[in-house]
Write an enzyme that holds these catalytic residues in place. Structure first.
Site, PDB file in Angstrom:
ATOM      1  N   TYR A 154     110.111 -31.102  26.101  1.00  0.00           N
ATOM      2  CA  TYR A 154     109.325 -30.109  25.208  1.00  0.00           C
ATOM      3  C   TYR A 154     109.951 -30.207  23.875  1.00  0.00           C
ATOM      4  O   TYR A 154     109.479 -30.408  22.903  1.00  0.00           O
ATOM      5  CB  TYR A 154     109.231 -28.650  25.718  1.00  0.00           C
ATOM      6  CG  TYR A 154     108.140 -27.802  24.653  1.00  0.00           C
ATOM      7  CD1 TYR A 154     107.005 -28.026  24.668  1.00  0.00           C
ATOM      8  CD2 TYR A 154     108.983 -26.925  23.821  1.00  0.00           C
ATOM      9  CE1 TYR A 154     106.205 -27.048  23.875  1.00  0.00           C
ATOM     10  CE2 TYR A 154     108.208 -26.012  22.859  1.00  0.00           C
ATOM     11  CZ  TYR A 154     107.062 -26.073  23.122  1.00  0.00           C
ATOM     12  OH  TYR A 154     106.017 -25.348  22.159  1.00  0.00           O
ATOM     13  N   LYS A 158     108.806 -32.107  20.333  1.00  0.00           N
ATOM     14  CA  LYS A 158     108.320 -31.267  19.098  1.00  0.00           C
ATOM     15  C   LYS A 158     109.371 -31.780  17.887  1.00  0.00           C
ATOM     16  O   LYS A 158     108.854 -31.852  16.714  1.00  0.00           O
ATOM     17  CB  LYS A 158     108.721 -29.579  19.279  1.00  0.00           C
ATOM     18  CG  LYS A 158     107.461 -29.065  20.400  1.00  0.00           C
ATOM     19  CD  LYS A 158     106.262 -29.277  19.897  1.00  0.00           C
ATOM     20  CE  LYS A 158     105.203 -28.367  20.513  1.00  0.00           C
ATOM     21  NZ  LYS A 158     103.854 -28.533  20.284  1.00  0.00           N
TER      22      LYS A 158
END
Ligand code: NAD
Length: 246
Positions: A154, A158
């Site tokens: 994740y 990002k």
């Protein structure tokens, strides 16, 4: 209203932060394209927008699939004749410690959170470049700035999205298109509901303002980045996190 006559596409807007962004853009006057892989929630958001007096259509594209994304943008231009604002919000988590993370967990999160935004940016840039105007807003995360244990996939997605924001901003600036990111901290949605009480308490302890944020507080930053007040901003990351990573 500041966004009257403009058309905005928000990916993953059936629920959570995306839904709040769609409603806030509609309250600012925009007509909406609601995208989600979950048809029922997407159609519910459309009904809420129509109740506000805005035009809204639902598009079921999976942002990971380039052909579906291209067809979605074509459908938007065919229906509304324009696309002014793209919000790359669709995202998910598959948490686990790096040494135990599977290839599937890594690939899915990178695909949806990063490749999905790339696919949508590439397709939406065409009508925006033609119009010599547009706003692209990517929903990143503070995990993409600081890293986060248990979120190798994740946080990499990002961080990559922040880099994509800057490159898009550089490539598209001369075409009148501004690209910025919003990096939320801990926001109360279905995504954070999954966390254990212990993990939640750990997060809340680190937030100077002493509480989690609301989807509406993220949406307010997006409305700002979609409007005239931010015309001279591009390639920036606006952090909405109650002071967590200052
Ligand atoms: P959520 O899970 O409540 O909503 C995400 C939506 O995206 C869902 O409706 C889902 O069906 C849709 N979606 C998933 N995969 C898709 C795909 N392939 N194509 C199209 N739609 C898809 O999550 P949320 O908390 O509202 O998060 C929204 C965004 O904000 C995400 O990008 C997330 O990473 C980011 N974010 C959330 C938080 C938080 O604390 N909730 C913090 C920082 C960043």
């Amino acid at each position: 209203m500041p966004l009257t006559g403009q058309v905005a596409l928000v990916t993953g807007s059936g629920r959570g932060i995306g839904r709040a962004i769609a409603l806030a853009l509609a309250e600012a006057g925009a007509d909406l394209v609601i995208n989600d892989v979950d048809q029922a929630s997407g159609e519910a958001t459309v009904a809420d927008l129509e109740a506000l007096g805005r035009q809204a259509i639902f598009q079921a594209a999976d942002v990971v699939d380039e052909a579906q994304v291209e067809a979605m943008i074509e459908a938007v231009v065919a229906h509304f004749g324009r696309l002014d604002i793209l919000v790359n919000n669709a995202g998910l988590t598959r948490d686990g410690l790096l040494v135990r993370m599977t290839e599937e967990q890594w690939d899915l999160v990178l695909d949806v959170n990063l490749k999905g935004a790339f696919n949508c940016t590439k397709a939406a840039a065409r009508p925006m470049m033609k119009a010599r105007a547009g706003r692209i807003i990517n929903i990143a995360s503070i995990a993409g700035i600081t890293g986060n244990p248990g979120q190798a996939n994740y946080s990499a997605s990002k961080g990559g999205l922040i880099a994509l924001t800057k490159t898009s901003a550089l490539e598209l600036a001369r075409r009148g298109i501004n690209c910025n990111a919003v990096a939320p901290g801990f926001i109360e949605t279905a995504m954070t509901e999954q966390l254990s009480e212990e993990v939640r308490a750990g997060w809340l302890e680190r937030i100077p303002l002493g509480r989690g944020g609301t989807p509406e507080e993220v949406a307010a930053a997006v409305v700002f980045l979609a409007g005239r007040a931010s015309a001279y901003m591009t390639g920036q990351v606006l952090v909405v996190d109650g002071g967590m990573v200052m």
